[in-house]
Motif scaffolding. Structure first.
Motif, PDB file in Angstrom:
ATOM      1  N   LEU A 164       0.830  -1.209   0.000  1.00 37.69           N
ATOM      2  CA  LEU A 164       0.000   0.000   0.000  1.00 37.69           C
ATOM      3  C   LEU A 164       0.863   1.256   0.000  1.00 37.69           C
ATOM      4  CD1 LEU A 164      -2.844  -1.057   2.482  1.00 37.69           C
ATOM      5  CD2 LEU A 164      -2.831  -1.137  -0.024  1.00 37.69           C
ATOM      6  N   ASN A 165       1.942   1.243   0.738  1.00 38.02           N
ATOM      7  CA  ASN A 165       2.846   2.408   0.732  1.00 38.02           C
ATOM      8  C   ASN A 165       3.455   2.629  -0.658  1.00 38.02           C
ATOM      9  OD1 ASN A 165       2.390   2.992   3.428  1.00 38.02           O
ATOM     10  ND2 ASN A 165       4.132   1.736   4.135  1.00 38.02           N
ATOM     11  N   ALA A 166       3.789   1.503  -1.315  1.00 39.62           N
ATOM     12  CA  ALA A 166       4.340   1.635  -2.680  1.00 39.62           C
ATOM     13  C   ALA A 166       3.301   2.221  -3.628  1.00 39.62           C
ATOM     14  CB  ALA A 166       4.804   0.271  -3.179  1.00 39.62           C
ATOM     15  N   LEU A 167       2.025   1.816  -3.478  1.00 41.05           N
ATOM     16  CA  LEU A 167       0.961   2.364  -4.322  1.00 41.05           C
ATOM     17  C   LEU A 167       0.757   3.855  -4.042  1.00 41.05           C
ATOM     18  CD1 LEU A 167      -1.658  -0.555  -4.164  1.00 41.05           C
ATOM     19  CD2 LEU A 167      -0.194   0.082  -6.100  1.00 41.05           C
ATOM     20  N   ARG A 168       0.786   4.256  -2.801  1.00 34.49           N
ATOM     21  CA  ARG A 168       0.644   5.682  -2.490  1.00 34.49           C
ATOM     22  C   ARG A 168       1.790   6.494  -3.106  1.00 34.49           C
ATOM     23  NH1 ARG A 168      -0.422   3.385   2.708  1.00 34.49           N
ATOM     24  NH2 ARG A 168      -2.669   3.486   3.236  1.00 34.49           N
ATOM     25  N   SER A 169       2.979   5.959  -2.966  1.00 38.47           N
ATOM     26  CA  SER A 169       4.136   6.684  -3.516  1.00 38.47           C
ATOM     27  C   SER A 169       4.041   6.790  -5.038  1.00 38.47           C
ATOM     28  CB  SER A 169       5.427   5.952  -3.123  1.00 38.47           C
ATOM     29  OG  SER A 169       5.573   5.937  -1.729  1.00 38.47           O
ATOM     30  N   TYR A 170       3.580   5.724  -5.673  1.00 39.26           N
ATOM     31  CA  TYR A 170       3.446   5.752  -7.128  1.00 39.26           C
ATOM     32  C   TYR A 170       2.413   6.784  -7.549  1.00 39.26           C
ATOM     33  CZ  TYR A 170       2.760   4.142 -11.908  1.00 39.26           C
ATOM     34  OH  TYR A 170       2.667   4.102 -13.292  1.00 39.26           O
ATOM     35  N   HIS A 171       1.263   6.842  -6.864  1.00 34.63           N
ATOM     36  CA  HIS A 171       0.217   7.792  -7.224  1.00 34.63           C
ATOM     37  C   HIS A 171       0.699   9.219  -7.033  1.00 34.63           C
ATOM     38  CE1 HIS A 171      -3.582  10.059  -6.926  1.00 34.63           C
ATOM     39  NE2 HIS A 171      -4.080   9.089  -7.729  1.00 34.63           N
ATOM     40  N   GLN A 172       1.428   9.485  -5.971  1.00 32.03           N
ATOM     41  CA  GLN A 172       1.945  10.832  -5.731  1.00 32.03           C
ATOM     42  C   GLN A 172       2.972  11.223  -6.794  1.00 32.03           C
ATOM     43  OE1 GLN A 172       3.479  10.826  -1.774  1.00 32.03           O
ATOM     44  NE2 GLN A 172       1.436  10.898  -0.785  1.00 32.03           N
ATOM     45  N   ALA A 173       3.796  10.226  -7.172  1.00 30.58           N
ATOM     46  CA  ALA A 173       4.844  10.545  -8.146  1.00 30.58           C
ATOM     47  C   ALA A 173       4.302  10.717  -9.561  1.00 30.58           C
ATOM     48  CB  ALA A 173       5.914   9.450  -8.126  1.00 30.58           C
ATOM     49  N   ASN A 174       3.252   9.990  -9.921  1.00 30.42           N
ATOM     50  CA  ASN A 174       2.755  10.007 -11.283  1.00 30.42           C
ATOM     51  C   ASN A 174       1.423  10.724 -11.437  1.00 30.42           C
ATOM     52  OD1 ASN A 174       4.695   8.007 -12.850  1.00 30.42           O
ATOM     53  ND2 ASN A 174       4.277   7.095 -10.847  1.00 30.42           N
ATOM     54  N   ARG A 226     -17.628  -3.032  -0.442  1.00 28.98           N
ATOM     55  CA  ARG A 226     -16.796  -3.972   0.316  1.00 28.98           C
ATOM     56  C   ARG A 226     -15.316  -3.675   0.185  1.00 28.98           C
ATOM     57  NH1 ARG A 226     -20.333  -7.646  -2.196  1.00 28.98           N
ATOM     58  NH2 ARG A 226     -18.633  -8.395  -3.536  1.00 28.98           N
ATOM     59  N   ALA A 227     -14.935  -2.893  -0.796  1.00 30.30           N
ATOM     60  CA  ALA A 227     -13.526  -2.568  -1.006  1.00 30.30           C
ATOM     61  C   ALA A 227     -13.044  -1.566   0.042  1.00 30.30           C
ATOM     62  CB  ALA A 227     -13.322  -2.011  -2.404  1.00 30.30           C
ATOM     63  N   GLU A 228     -11.748  -1.527   0.247  1.00 33.32           N
ATOM     64  CA  GLU A 228     -11.149  -0.602   1.215  1.00 33.32           C
ATOM     65  C   GLU A 228     -10.612   0.615   0.467  1.00 33.32           C
ATOM     66  OE1 GLU A 228      -8.489  -2.135   4.181  1.00 33.32           O
ATOM     67  OE2 GLU A 228      -9.127  -4.182   3.735  1.00 33.32           O
ATOM     68  N   PRO A 229     -10.860   1.790   0.990  1.00 29.56           N
ATOM     69  CA  PRO A 229     -10.330   2.992   0.328  1.00 29.56           C
ATOM     70  C   PRO A 229      -8.830   3.123   0.563  1.00 29.56           C
ATOM     71  CG  PRO A 229     -11.500   3.601   2.314  1.00 29.56           C
ATOM     72  CD  PRO A 229     -11.716   2.128   2.136  1.00 29.56           C
ATOM     73  N   LEU A 230      -8.122   3.576  -0.470  1.00 27.24           N
ATOM     74  CA  LEU A 230      -6.683   3.840  -0.359  1.00 27.24           C
ATOM     75  C   LEU A 230      -6.512   5.343  -0.239  1.00 27.24           C
ATOM     76  CD1 LEU A 230      -3.789   2.748  -0.477  1.00 27.24           C
ATOM     77  CD2 LEU A 230      -3.884   3.003  -2.970  1.00 27.24           C
ATOM     78  N   ARG A 231      -5.919   5.782   0.873  1.00 24.52           N
ATOM     79  CA  ARG A 231      -5.822   7.208   1.166  1.00 24.52           C
ATOM     80  C   ARG A 231      -4.372   7.680   1.075  1.00 24.52           C
ATOM     81  NH1 ARG A 231     -10.610   8.939   3.603  1.00 24.52           N
ATOM     82  NH2 ARG A 231     -11.998   7.214   4.243  1.00 24.52           N
ATOM     83  N   SER A 232      -4.257   8.955   0.677  1.00 27.23           N
ATOM     84  CA  SER A 232      -2.955   9.626   0.667  1.00 27.23           C
ATOM     85  C   SER A 232      -3.172  11.048   1.122  1.00 27.23           C
ATOM     86  CB  SER A 232      -2.347   9.603  -0.750  1.00 27.23           C
ATOM     87  OG  SER A 232      -1.110  10.296  -0.762  1.00 27.23           O
ATOM     88  N   ILE A 255      -7.569   8.068  -2.961  1.00 23.24           N
ATOM     89  CA  ILE A 255      -6.955   8.033  -4.286  1.00 23.24           C
ATOM     90  C   ILE A 255      -7.322   6.767  -5.043  1.00 23.24           C
ATOM     91  CG2 ILE A 255      -5.012   9.476  -3.562  1.00 23.24           C
ATOM     92  CD1 ILE A 255      -3.354   6.957  -3.287  1.00 23.24           C
ATOM     93  N   GLY A 256      -8.096   5.875  -4.408  1.00 19.98           N
ATOM     94  CA  GLY A 256      -8.517   4.665  -5.079  1.00 19.98           C
ATOM     95  C   GLY A 256      -9.120   3.677  -4.082  1.00 19.98           C
TER      96      GLY A 256
END
Length: 471
Positions: A48-58, A110-116, A121-122
């Motif tokens: 999840l941390n890698a996904l957050r970093s990717y979204h912030q970078a791109n 049912r999905a979990e939100p991904l926050r940054s 963010i997804g």
């Protein structure tokens, strides 16, 4: 395998071994499960941390599949990952959630939100259970080593517990079987004729109770053997005395040293009667021991029973100092007894009382007790019985003074034993209390006659020297 110690030791070892194996198995499985869960949670956080970093970078999710499929260990944990943007459109997934598919409201709920930075963010979720790490993979070498050390510690603990169970089993088995071995040795010694065997009582459990019961049995058996030997000696003495007298007279008559006379014949007849009484008493006791003592039972008025016994000793009362007094109510329920047998008991008790009472009175009393019982007391104001003699007073051939020889007309020491046997054959009991110099009381407890029976013993009348009182 005949040794109880070995059987118990193996039983304790088997229980300890099974318990240790079960504990080792459960601990091992639980440890592996917890390690897997720990790694899964840890690597999920990395994902999840890698996904957050990717979204912030791109600034979005374009090309995220290259990050997930080419970066270790993200390539392992992304196998079941479904990732969608803020509009619910899948940007990375597997069948049936392929990229470009819009998630339904139910699936999205049912999905979990991904926050940054506090913003969504997804959305993500996993299809099926999260994948577990393969510990033989070099990427999890440290975790695999930790799990191996935990497994080794568990195995060593199980082996240690098994050894302890074996040691404890040996100690407990020997502790449990030691008194049994002692009981076996003592029993074999008794079988060889050594009857004075005792074992040490080491506990208060069932084995301790068994040891106490054995000691009690050994003591009772020893007393029974001693009583049998004493009875044999007393019986031989009581038989030898009249036989010696009769032999002396018959030899004198045969040799002509003495001439026959009514006096000599009377003495010889008296000795024969004594032998006959002794044989009859022994036969009665043997019948009582065998439970074959015949009783002609009927309902009898207790007062009439006592008055009959008192009148039977009227002559002795008139020639001696004491008086006989009967205390019994006319309303007492009848007792269920053999009249002749109970008369024998009361006559014996009265004869003993008259023999040891020089003055005062002898009281025959009857009263009703609980549980449909009638209590009969024979009290006297005689010399009493010494405390050390009371426990043995109903024993056969027992005499308070062992050196005392048989006096004229005196019994052989069977009277009270016969009285006890007769009373117990009626389903009753007899006991004695006494104080030296004050007097003695014999107490007889007898059952009440059944309600269907009627009293058949007629009332007797008072006579000179016998006082009949009504309470």
């Amino acid at each position: 395998m005949r040794s109880l110690t070995l059987k118990l030791t193996l039983a304790f070892l088997l229980v300890g071994l099974i318990g240790s194996l079960l504990v080792a198995l459960i601990v091992g499985l639980r440890t592996r499960s917890e390690v897997d869960l720990f790694l899964s949670v840890r690597d999920r956080t990395i994902l999840l941390n890698a996904l957050r970093s990717y979204h912030q970078a791109n600034g979005g999710w374009e090309g995220v599949e290259q990050l997930l499929e080419r970066t270790a260990p993200l390539d392992f944990y992304s196998r079941n990952l479904i990732l969608a943007d803020t509009n619910g459109v899948v940007v990375y997934g597997r069948r049936p959630y392929l990229p470009g598919r819009r998630l339904s409201r139910g699936v999205l709920a049912r999905a979990e939100p991904l926050r940054s930075d506090g913003n969504i963010i997804g959305y993500f979720f996993f299809v099926g259970p999260p994948p577990l790490p393969i510990l033989n993979d070099p990427r999890w070498a440290a975790e695999a080593a930790l799990l191996q050390r935990l497994t080794a510690a568990t195995v060593l603990s199980a082996m240690g517990a098994t050894v302890v169970a074996l040691i404890v089993g040996i100690v407990l088995a020997r502790t449990l079987t030691r008194p049994i071995r002692e009981l076996t040795a003592a029993t074999r010694a008794m079988a060889q004729g050594r009857l004075d065997q005792r074992v040490t009582v080491r506990s208060r459990d069932e084995i301790g109770e068994l040891a106490q019961a054995f000691n009690q049995m050994s003591a009772d058996l020893g007393r029974a053997i001693q009583a049998r030997r004493q009875m044999t000696a007393d019986l031989a003495h009581d038989l030898r005395t009249p036989l010696s007298i009769m032999r002396g007279y018959t030899e004198g008559l045969r040799d002509g040293r003495i001439n026959g006379s009514p006096r000599i014949y009377q003495i010889m007849h008296g000795e024969v009667e004594h032998l006959q009484r002794l044989i009859d008493d022994l036969r009665l006791l043997s019948l009582a021991d065998a439970g074959a003592l015949s009783l002609n039972r009927r309902a009898v008025d207790p007062r009439a029973l006592l008055e009959r016994a008192a009148l039977a000793h009227m002559v002795q009362v008139e020639s001696r100092g004491p008086t006989i007094r009967v205390e019994a109510s006319d309303s007492l329920p009848a007792v269920w007894v053999d009249t002749d047998r109970m008369a024998q008991v009361l006559n014996n008790l009265l004869a003993n009382a008259l023999r040891h009472t020089q003055e005062g009175e002898i009281v025959l009393a009857a009263r009703e007790a609980e549980n449909r019982r009638i209590i009969i007391d024979v009290r006297d104001t005689g010399s009493g019985i010494a405390p050390e003699d009371l426990p043995h007073i109903f024993e056969r051939f027992y005499r308070a003074d062992p050196a005392r020889t048989r006096e004229s007309g005196q019994s052989a020491g069977l009277g009270l034993a016969i009285a006890k046997a007769i009373v117990e054959a009626h389903g009753g009991s007899i006991s004695v209390t006494s104080t030296v110099g004050i007097g003695t009381t014999f107490t007889i407890t007898l059952p009440v006659a059944p309600a269907s029976e009627t009293c058949t013993e007629p009332q007797t009348t008072s006579h000179t020297g016998v006082h009949l009182s009504h309470p």
